[in-house]
Motif scaffolding. Structure first.
Motif, mmCIF file in Angstrom:
data_model
loop_
_atom_site.group_PDB
_atom_site.id
_atom_site.type_symbol
_atom_site.label_atom_id
_atom_site.label_comp_id
_atom_site.label_asym_id
_atom_site.label_seq_id
_atom_site.Cartn_x
_atom_site.Cartn_y
_atom_site.Cartn_z
ATOM 1 N N ALA A 1 58.590 25.351 24.900
ATOM 2 C CA ALA A 1 59.918 25.443 25.172
ATOM 3 C C ALA A 1 60.397 24.025 25.334
ATOM 4 O O ALA A 1 59.763 23.019 25.729
ATOM 5 N N PHE A 2 61.492 23.566 25.003
ATOM 6 C CA PHE A 2 62.191 22.007 24.748
ATOM 7 C C PHE A 2 62.036 21.544 26.173
ATOM 8 O O PHE A 2 61.332 20.513 26.320
ATOM 9 N N ASP A 3 62.663 22.218 27.150
ATOM 10 C CA ASP A 3 62.565 21.610 28.450
ATOM 11 C C ASP A 3 61.029 21.642 29.118
ATOM 12 O O ASP A 3 60.935 20.623 29.848
ATOM 13 N N VAL A 4 60.339 22.514 29.023
ATOM 14 C CA VAL A 4 58.921 22.305 29.423
ATOM 15 C C VAL A 4 58.169 21.185 28.932
ATOM 16 O O VAL A 4 57.446 20.595 29.439
ATOM 17 N N CYS A 5 58.542 21.191 27.627
ATOM 18 C CA CYS A 5 57.873 19.928 26.830
ATOM 19 C C CYS A 5 58.318 18.768 27.575
ATOM 20 O O CYS A 5 57.558 17.756 27.568
ATOM 21 N N LEU A 6 59.625 18.482 27.970
ATOM 22 C CA LEU A 6 60.253 17.315 28.467
ATOM 23 C C LEU A 6 59.569 17.015 29.835
ATOM 24 O O LEU A 6 59.169 16.058 30.167
#
Length: 312
Positions: free
Chosen positions: A93-98
């Motif tokens: 997920a985008f936020d998990v990657c951040l």
């Protein structure tokens, strides 16, 4: 004046090793061994320092911080790396990657700061031994550890925010099995100058300064050691620094390598970038417990005593 619509993918697609996708199941074995060595080795050192009263000294407290940082780094990359290589699950997920990107760079910076603190410990022990116990009290050591952790998180806190303002419309495929800022920036279809400048500023103002002061501390240590008349005593004194010097090399050589490849090797094959990044992230947590166990007899004795107690 209209607002710019910043588009982000719902998730990124992680890659293992480009060109070796069909061999990921074979690569999972060595990867698991490296994680096992890193997690077990550093956990054993943490337990040995905790249980052995003779290791309740500044040098070993700093070693515990280094082991804790290595465990945290391994745990940060472990979930996505194992999912990619073992389960063939590539989406994150985008936020998990951040969050993962922020944690990887934070723990890496933390390790650099701890290595600097360890060089200060060696400098005081050799150049000012009479004041060693009074200068490096438990409160001072705890303060140094807290300062290193705080600096890392504060310095890198803007990084996810700077990336989040960039639209991602080229692709959502990353080059690694984890999220790194330089890799993520390449996917942006906007001007990434601010991100690049901030990344370079962080590199120079933290890693660069840390490395400079580590080098300076060893110049002063060598100057002090050369004043010792006995050759045997000189070698004995320098031998107390060998583990730390090897730890510094294990961390900074891959880091300088991956930075050089990123900035000057834009036309190098993708697998070179991936290989250097993997060495940078995986090698120090694996090597540090091996180096300190092999080169520090007090650690070896404490580990033997700890396992003897468990056996009993």
């Amino acid at each position: 004046m209209g607002f710019i619509n910043v588009t982000h993918p719902a998730s990124f697609l992680l890659t293992g090793v480009p060109g070796l996708e069909n061999s990921h199941s074979w690569l999972a074995g060595p990867l698991c061994v490296m994680y096992a060595v890193a997690l077990t080795g550093n956990t054993v050192i943490l337990q040995a320092v905790r249980l052995e009263p003779s290791l309740h000294e500044p040098m070993y407290y700093f070693l515990s911080m280094l082991s804790l940082s290595d465990v945290a780094m391994s745990m940060t990359t472990l979930p996505t790396a194992l999912r990619t290589f073992c389960l063939n699950a590539h989406h994150i997920a985008f936020d998990v990657c951040l969050i993962q990107m922020f944690l990887i760079h934070s723990f890496s910076m933390m390790e650099s700061g701890i290595l600097l603190a360890m060089s200060f410990d060696r400098y005081v022990a050799i150049c000012n031994p009479l004041h060693y116990a009074t200068m490096l009290t438990n409160r001072v050591i705890a303060g140094m550890g807290l300062a290193v952790a705080t600096q890392s998180f504060i310095t890198l806190f803007p990084l996810p925010c700077l990336f989040k303002r960039l639209p991602i419309c080229r692709s959502n495929v990353l080059s690694h099995s984890y999220c790194l800022h330089p890799d993520m920036m390449k996917l942006a279809c906007a001007n990434i100058t601010i991100n690049s400048i901030y990344g370079f500023f962080v590199l120079v103002s933290t890693y660069g300064i840390d490395l400079f002061f580590i080098f300076l501390s060893y110049v002063l240590i060598l100057h002090s050691v050369m004043a010792i008349a006995s050759r045997k005593e000189r070698l004995k004194t320098l031998n107390t620094c060998v583990s730390h010097i090897l730890g510094v090399l294990a961390f900074y050589v891959p880091m300088i390598g991956v930075s050089t490849v990123h900035h000057f090797g834009k036309h190098a094959p993708r697998y070179i970038h991936v290989l250097m990044s993997n060495i940078y992230l995986f090698v120090p947590p694996v090597l540090n417990p091996i180096i300190y166990s092999a080169k520090t007899k007090e650690i070896r004795r404490a580990i033997v005593r700890m396992f003897h107690r468990i056996k009993m």
